[in-house]
Design a protein around this motif. Structure first.
Motif, PDB file in Angstrom:
ATOM      1  N   LYS A  10       0.831  -1.204   0.000  1.00  9.03           N
ATOM      2  CA  LYS A  10       0.000   0.000   0.000  1.00  9.03           C
ATOM      3  C   LYS A  10       0.869   1.258   0.000  1.00  9.03           C
ATOM      4  O   LYS A  10       0.605   2.200  -0.745  1.00  9.03           O
ATOM      5  CB  LYS A  10      -0.928  -0.005   1.213  1.00  9.03           C
ATOM      6  CG  LYS A  10      -1.874   1.176   1.230  1.00  9.03           C
ATOM      7  CD  LYS A  10      -2.828   1.089   2.404  1.00  9.03           C
ATOM      8  CE  LYS A  10      -3.790   2.262   2.385  1.00  9.03           C
ATOM      9  NZ  LYS A  10      -4.710   2.218   3.526  1.00  9.03           N
ATOM     10  N   TRP A  13       2.602   1.519  -3.542  1.00  8.81           N
ATOM     11  CA  TRP A  13       1.647   1.831  -4.601  1.00  8.81           C
ATOM     12  C   TRP A  13       1.070   3.227  -4.427  1.00  8.81           C
ATOM     13  O   TRP A  13       0.820   3.923  -5.415  1.00  8.81           O
ATOM     14  CB  TRP A  13       0.531   0.785  -4.642  1.00  8.81           C
ATOM     15  CG  TRP A  13       0.949  -0.536  -5.221  1.00  8.81           C
ATOM     16  CD1 TRP A  13       2.164  -1.155  -5.082  1.00  8.81           C
ATOM     17  CD2 TRP A  13       0.166  -1.407  -6.019  1.00  8.81           C
ATOM     18  NE1 TRP A  13       2.169  -2.355  -5.737  1.00  8.81           N
ATOM     19  CE2 TRP A  13       0.953  -2.537  -6.325  1.00  8.81           C
ATOM     20  CE3 TRP A  13      -1.137  -1.344  -6.476  1.00  8.81           C
ATOM     21  CZ2 TRP A  13       0.476  -3.584  -7.089  1.00  8.81           C
ATOM     22  CZ3 TRP A  13      -1.616  -2.399  -7.242  1.00  8.81           C
ATOM     23  CH2 TRP A  13      -0.808  -3.496  -7.554  1.00  8.81           C
ATOM     24  N   ARG A  20      -4.226   5.344  -9.273  1.00 10.04           N
ATOM     25  CA  ARG A  20      -4.749   3.975  -9.333  1.00 10.04           C
ATOM     26  C   ARG A  20      -5.255   3.515  -7.973  1.00 10.04           C
ATOM     27  O   ARG A  20      -6.263   2.828  -7.883  1.00 10.04           O
ATOM     28  CB  ARG A  20      -3.693   3.015  -9.857  1.00 10.04           C
ATOM     29  CG  ARG A  20      -3.398   3.259 -11.313  1.00 10.04           C
ATOM     30  CD  ARG A  20      -2.404   2.289 -11.853  1.00 10.04           C
ATOM     31  NE  ARG A  20      -2.125   2.648 -13.236  1.00 10.04           N
ATOM     32  CZ  ARG A  20      -1.519   1.873 -14.091  1.00 10.04           C
ATOM     33  NH1 ARG A  20      -1.117   0.689 -13.698  1.00 10.04           N
ATOM     34  NH2 ARG A  20      -1.300   2.258 -15.307  1.00 10.04           N
ATOM     35  N   VAL A  21      -4.544   3.896  -6.924  1.00 10.55           N
ATOM     36  CA  VAL A  21      -4.993   3.527  -5.576  1.00 10.55           C
ATOM     37  C   VAL A  21      -6.306   4.225  -5.259  1.00 10.55           C
ATOM     38  O   VAL A  21      -7.226   3.616  -4.714  1.00 10.55           O
ATOM     39  CB  VAL A  21      -3.901   3.840  -4.521  1.00 10.55           C
ATOM     40  CG1 VAL A  21      -4.428   3.619  -3.109  1.00 10.55           C
ATOM     41  CG2 VAL A  21      -2.667   2.980  -4.774  1.00 10.55           C
ATOM     42  N   ASP A  23      -8.549   5.039  -7.330  1.00 14.55           N
ATOM     43  CA  ASP A  23      -9.593   4.450  -8.166  1.00 14.55           C
ATOM     44  C   ASP A  23     -10.056   3.076  -7.691  1.00 14.55           C
ATOM     45  O   ASP A  23     -11.065   2.562  -8.185  1.00 14.55           O
ATOM     46  CB  ASP A  23      -9.127   4.346  -9.622  1.00 14.55           C
ATOM     47  CG  ASP A  23      -8.987   5.709 -10.289  1.00 14.55           C
ATOM     48  OD1 ASP A  23      -9.527   6.704  -9.752  1.00 14.55           O
ATOM     49  OD2 ASP A  23      -8.319   5.776 -11.341  1.00 14.55           O
ATOM     50  N   LEU A  24      -9.337   2.477  -6.758  1.00 15.88           N
ATOM     51  CA  LEU A  24      -9.756   1.175  -6.245  1.00 15.88           C
ATOM     52  C   LEU A  24     -11.079   1.314  -5.502  1.00 15.88           C
ATOM     53  O   LEU A  24     -11.258   2.248  -4.724  1.00 15.88           O
ATOM     54  CB  LEU A  24      -8.698   0.596  -5.296  1.00 15.88           C
ATOM     55  CG  LEU A  24      -7.363   0.207  -5.910  1.00 15.88           C
ATOM     56  CD1 LEU A  24      -6.366  -0.150  -4.809  1.00 15.88           C
ATOM     57  CD2 LEU A  24      -7.530  -0.952  -6.873  1.00 15.88           C
ATOM     58  N   GLU A  25     -11.982   0.385  -5.748  1.00 21.55           N
ATOM     59  CA  GLU A  25     -13.286   0.417  -5.085  1.00 21.55           C
ATOM     60  C   GLU A  25     -13.145   0.270  -3.570  1.00 21.55           C
ATOM     61  O   GLU A  25     -13.794   0.973  -2.806  1.00 21.55           O
ATOM     62  CB  GLU A  25     -14.174  -0.692  -5.641  1.00 21.55           C
ATOM     63  CG  GLU A  25     -15.594  -0.628  -5.125  1.00 21.55           C
ATOM     64  CD  GLU A  25     -16.466  -1.646  -5.816  1.00 21.55           C
ATOM     65  OE1 GLU A  25     -17.226  -2.311  -5.097  1.00 21.55           O
ATOM     66  OE2 GLU A  25     -16.392  -1.760  -7.054  1.00 21.55           O
ATOM     67  N   ASP A  26     -12.308  -0.663  -3.146  1.00 20.11           N
ATOM     68  CA  ASP A  26     -12.091  -0.901  -1.715  1.00 20.11           C
ATOM     69  C   ASP A  26     -10.600  -1.149  -1.502  1.00 20.11           C
ATOM     70  O   ASP A  26     -10.150  -2.300  -1.476  1.00 20.11           O
ATOM     71  CB  ASP A  26     -12.914  -2.100  -1.249  1.00 20.11           C
ATOM     72  CG  ASP A  26     -12.853  -2.326   0.246  1.00 20.11           C
ATOM     73  OD1 ASP A  26     -12.030  -1.673   0.929  1.00 20.11           O
ATOM     74  OD2 ASP A  26     -13.627  -3.168   0.737  1.00 20.11           O
ATOM     75  N   PRO A  27      -9.832  -0.074  -1.335  1.00 18.70           N
ATOM     76  CA  PRO A  27      -8.380  -0.234  -1.206  1.00 18.70           C
ATOM     77  C   PRO A  27      -7.957  -1.143  -0.055  1.00 18.70           C
ATOM     78  O   PRO A  27      -7.020  -1.929  -0.198  1.00 18.70           O
ATOM     79  CB  PRO A  27      -7.869   1.192  -0.972  1.00 18.70           C
ATOM     80  CG  PRO A  27      -8.947   2.083  -1.465  1.00 18.70           C
ATOM     81  CD  PRO A  27     -10.222   1.321  -1.300  1.00 18.70           C
ATOM     82  N   PHE A  30      -8.432  -4.676  -1.125  1.00 17.18           N
ATOM     83  CA  PHE A  30      -7.462  -4.990  -2.168  1.00 17.18           C
ATOM     84  C   PHE A  30      -6.100  -5.293  -1.565  1.00 17.18           C
ATOM     85  O   PHE A  30      -5.478  -6.314  -1.875  1.00 17.18           O
ATOM     86  CB  PHE A  30      -7.347  -3.827  -3.168  1.00 17.18           C
ATOM     87  CG  PHE A  30      -6.268  -4.032  -4.197  1.00 17.18           C
ATOM     88  CD1 PHE A  30      -6.512  -4.799  -5.326  1.00 17.18           C
ATOM     89  CD2 PHE A  30      -5.009  -3.477  -4.025  1.00 17.18           C
ATOM     90  CE1 PHE A  30      -5.507  -5.001  -6.272  1.00 17.18           C
ATOM     91  CE2 PHE A  30      -4.005  -3.673  -4.956  1.00 17.18           C
ATOM     92  CZ  PHE A  30      -4.262  -4.435  -6.082  1.00 17.18           C
TER      93      PHE A  30
END
Length: 90
Positions: A10, A13, A20-21, A23-27, A30
């Motif tokens: 984490k 990234w 991109r992080v 934009d993650l639905e549930d970081p 993930f």
């Protein structure tokens, strides 16, 4: 250990690909899953690299063989699953 790998991924990234992080639905989910996947890959790779113990192997030799396998596996897996080049995340 998977939590440590998740945190490392984490952090890397977020610095390398913040968009991109975001934009993650549930970081959290993930990175939790990624940490678990990393830990499993390291364990599997470590067992492969360590191989079978040779006959008459001493305790210190065994410790060295297993530690070397673990460090090598961790380095390889982190390079292939976390420390990616930007074009490898597409």
């Amino acid at each position: 250990m998977s939590q440590l790998y998740a945190a490392q991924a984490k952090e890397h990234w977020t610095r390398t690909w913040p968009d991109r992080v975001r934009d993650l639905e549930d970081p959290e989910a993930f990175f939790t899953q990624l940490g678990q996947d990393i830990a499993e890959a390291i364990e599997t790779t470590t067992r492969t690299l360590a191989g079978e113990p040779p006959a008459g192997e001493s305790y210190l030799s065994r410790l060295q063989r297993l530690n070397t396998a673990r460090h090598t596996a961790e380095s390889h897996v982190m390079r292939t699953m976390v420390y990616l080049e930007p074009d490898q995340t597409d």
